[in-house]
Design a protein around this motif. Structure first.
Motif, PDB file in Angstrom:
ATOM      1  N   GLU A  58       0.798  -1.226   0.000  1.00  0.00           N
ATOM      2  CA  GLU A  58       0.000   0.000   0.000  1.00  0.00           C
ATOM      3  C   GLU A  58       0.833   1.280   0.000  1.00  0.00           C
ATOM      4  O   GLU A  58       0.280   2.374  -0.051  1.00  0.00           O
ATOM      5  CB  GLU A  58      -0.949   0.021   1.206  1.00  0.00           C
ATOM      6  CG  GLU A  58      -2.091  -0.949   1.054  1.00  0.00           C
ATOM      7  CD  GLU A  58      -3.188  -0.713   2.077  1.00  0.00           C
ATOM      8  OE1 GLU A  58      -3.224   0.367   2.700  1.00  0.00           O
ATOM      9  OE2 GLU A  58      -4.001  -1.626   2.249  1.00  0.00           O
ATOM     10  N   PHE A  59       2.145   1.162   0.036  1.00  0.00           N
ATOM     11  CA  PHE A  59       3.013   2.331   0.141  1.00  0.00           C
ATOM     12  C   PHE A  59       3.720   2.582  -1.185  1.00  0.00           C
ATOM     13  O   PHE A  59       4.231   1.649  -1.799  1.00  0.00           O
ATOM     14  CB  PHE A  59       4.034   2.138   1.267  1.00  0.00           C
ATOM     15  CG  PHE A  59       3.394   1.993   2.619  1.00  0.00           C
ATOM     16  CD1 PHE A  59       3.232   3.091   3.432  1.00  0.00           C
ATOM     17  CD2 PHE A  59       2.936   0.755   3.050  1.00  0.00           C
ATOM     18  CE1 PHE A  59       2.637   2.961   4.676  1.00  0.00           C
ATOM     19  CE2 PHE A  59       2.338   0.609   4.288  1.00  0.00           C
ATOM     20  CZ  PHE A  59       2.181   1.727   5.106  1.00  0.00           C
ATOM     21  N   PRO A  60       3.792   3.850  -1.613  1.00  0.00           N
ATOM     22  CA  PRO A  60       4.432   4.154  -2.901  1.00  0.00           C
ATOM     23  C   PRO A  60       5.952   4.153  -2.807  1.00  0.00           C
ATOM     24  O   PRO A  60       6.523   4.242  -1.725  1.00  0.00           O
ATOM     25  CB  PRO A  60       3.926   5.571  -3.205  1.00  0.00           C
ATOM     26  CG  PRO A  60       3.713   6.182  -1.856  1.00  0.00           C
ATOM     27  CD  PRO A  60       3.232   5.041  -0.977  1.00  0.00           C
ATOM     28  N   ILE A  61       6.589   4.049  -3.968  1.00  0.00           N
ATOM     29  CA  ILE A  61       8.040   4.174  -4.067  1.00  0.00           C
ATOM     30  C   ILE A  61       8.335   5.639  -4.342  1.00  0.00           C
ATOM     31  O   ILE A  61       7.694   6.247  -5.207  1.00  0.00           O
ATOM     32  CB  ILE A  61       8.593   3.319  -5.221  1.00  0.00           C
ATOM     33  CG1 ILE A  61       8.238   1.851  -5.005  1.00  0.00           C
ATOM     34  CG2 ILE A  61      10.100   3.498  -5.351  1.00  0.00           C
ATOM     35  CD1 ILE A  61       8.532   0.988  -6.204  1.00  0.00           C
ATOM     36  N   ASN A  62       9.298   6.229  -3.624  1.00  0.00           N
ATOM     37  CA  ASN A  62       9.668   7.621  -3.834  1.00  0.00           C
ATOM     38  C   ASN A  62      10.878   7.721  -4.743  1.00  0.00           C
ATOM     39  O   ASN A  62      11.891   7.074  -4.497  1.00  0.00           O
ATOM     40  CB  ASN A  62       9.988   8.311  -2.507  1.00  0.00           C
ATOM     41  CG  ASN A  62       8.786   8.396  -1.606  1.00  0.00           C
ATOM     42  OD1 ASN A  62       8.633   7.600  -0.702  1.00  0.00           O
ATOM     43  ND2 ASN A  62       7.920   9.353  -1.866  1.00  0.00           N
ATOM     44  N   ALA A  63      10.783   8.556  -5.787  1.00  0.00           N
ATOM     45  CA  ALA A  63      11.935   8.822  -6.656  1.00  0.00           C
ATOM     46  C   ALA A  63      12.824   9.878  -5.985  1.00  0.00           C
ATOM     47  O   ALA A  63      12.347  10.691  -5.202  1.00  0.00           O
ATOM     48  CB  ALA A  63      11.464   9.319  -8.013  1.00  0.00           C
ATOM     49  N   TYR A  64      14.106   9.836  -6.302  1.00  0.00           N
ATOM     50  CA  TYR A  64      15.059  10.791  -5.739  1.00  0.00           C
ATOM     51  C   TYR A  64      15.835  11.450  -6.863  1.00  0.00           C
ATOM     52  O   TYR A  64      16.165  10.803  -7.856  1.00  0.00           O
ATOM     53  CB  TYR A  64      16.049  10.087  -4.800  1.00  0.00           C
ATOM     54  CG  TYR A  64      15.398   9.589  -3.537  1.00  0.00           C
ATOM     55  CD1 TYR A  64      15.315  10.398  -2.423  1.00  0.00           C
ATOM     56  CD2 TYR A  64      14.864   8.313  -3.476  1.00  0.00           C
ATOM     57  CE1 TYR A  64      14.714   9.956  -1.262  1.00  0.00           C
ATOM     58  CE2 TYR A  64      14.255   7.863  -2.314  1.00  0.00           C
ATOM     59  CZ  TYR A  64      14.190   8.682  -1.217  1.00  0.00           C
ATOM     60  OH  TYR A  64      13.588   8.232  -0.071  1.00  0.00           O
ATOM     61  N   ASN A  65      16.156  12.734  -6.703  1.00  0.00           N
ATOM     62  CA  ASN A  65      16.975  13.442  -7.684  1.00  0.00           C
ATOM     63  C   ASN A  65      18.434  13.051  -7.563  1.00  0.00           C
ATOM     64  O   ASN A  65      19.165  13.025  -8.542  1.00  0.00           O
ATOM     65  CB  ASN A  65      16.841  14.964  -7.517  1.00  0.00           C
ATOM     66  CG  ASN A  65      15.468  15.443  -7.922  1.00  0.00           C
ATOM     67  OD1 ASN A  65      14.822  14.850  -8.773  1.00  0.00           O
ATOM     68  ND2 ASN A  65      15.018  16.525  -7.318  1.00  0.00           N
TER      69      ASN A  65
END
Length: 140
Positions: free
Chosen positions: A63-70
């Motif tokens: 249920e938790f999204p993956i966070n993209a990083y710069n």
């Protein structure tokens, strides 16, 4: 609420999401084994995950999204964490490899870069280093 409070809570939410990714990888091959559970507890402490958050994530990590990083460094750090949990049982299976590729792309790597990084990481984590790489790492 100050701006720094918003940033802290945003970073904590990214940590929870990252922890959920780690839990998802640990459970992809079935039941979470004891070595994986120990690593999960260590990651929870490292990421400042409370007991309540831990239980919530363990119950339903999808249920938790993956966070993209710069930052490439931050992406690699997150992938490194994921490889540590995958190799807790000293092997990687097809489901784990497929899932980590999806996570790498979700973190912001291109498809080609994700494949190269994953292939190289598998070699490193499984101890398949050639002599030149071994020597290079020792000289660091």
């Amino acid at each position: 609420m100050s701006f720094s409070d918003l940033f802290d809570s945003g970073e904590h939410l990214r940590n929870i999401n990252h922890f959920a990714s780690i839990v998802n990888l640990a459970s992809v091959d079935g039941e979470i084994n004891e070595k994986e559970r120990v690593l999960l507890e260590r990651f929870a402490r490292k990421l400042d995950i409370s007991q309540q958050e831990y239980k919530m994530v363990i119950k339903n990590p999808q249920e938790f999204p993956i966070n993209a990083y710069n930052s490439v460094e931050k992406r690699l750090e997150r992938l490194h964490d994921l490889f540590k949990i995958i190799f807790a049982d000293s092997e990687i299976d097809n489901e784990e490899e497929t899932l980590i590729k999806r996570y790498a792309i979700g973190l912001g790597f291109s498809n080609d870069n994700a494949e190269k990084i994953i292939k190289r990481s598998i070699q490193i984590f499984s101890g398949q280093l050639n002599f030149e790489d071994y020597q290079y790492l020792l000289d660091k």
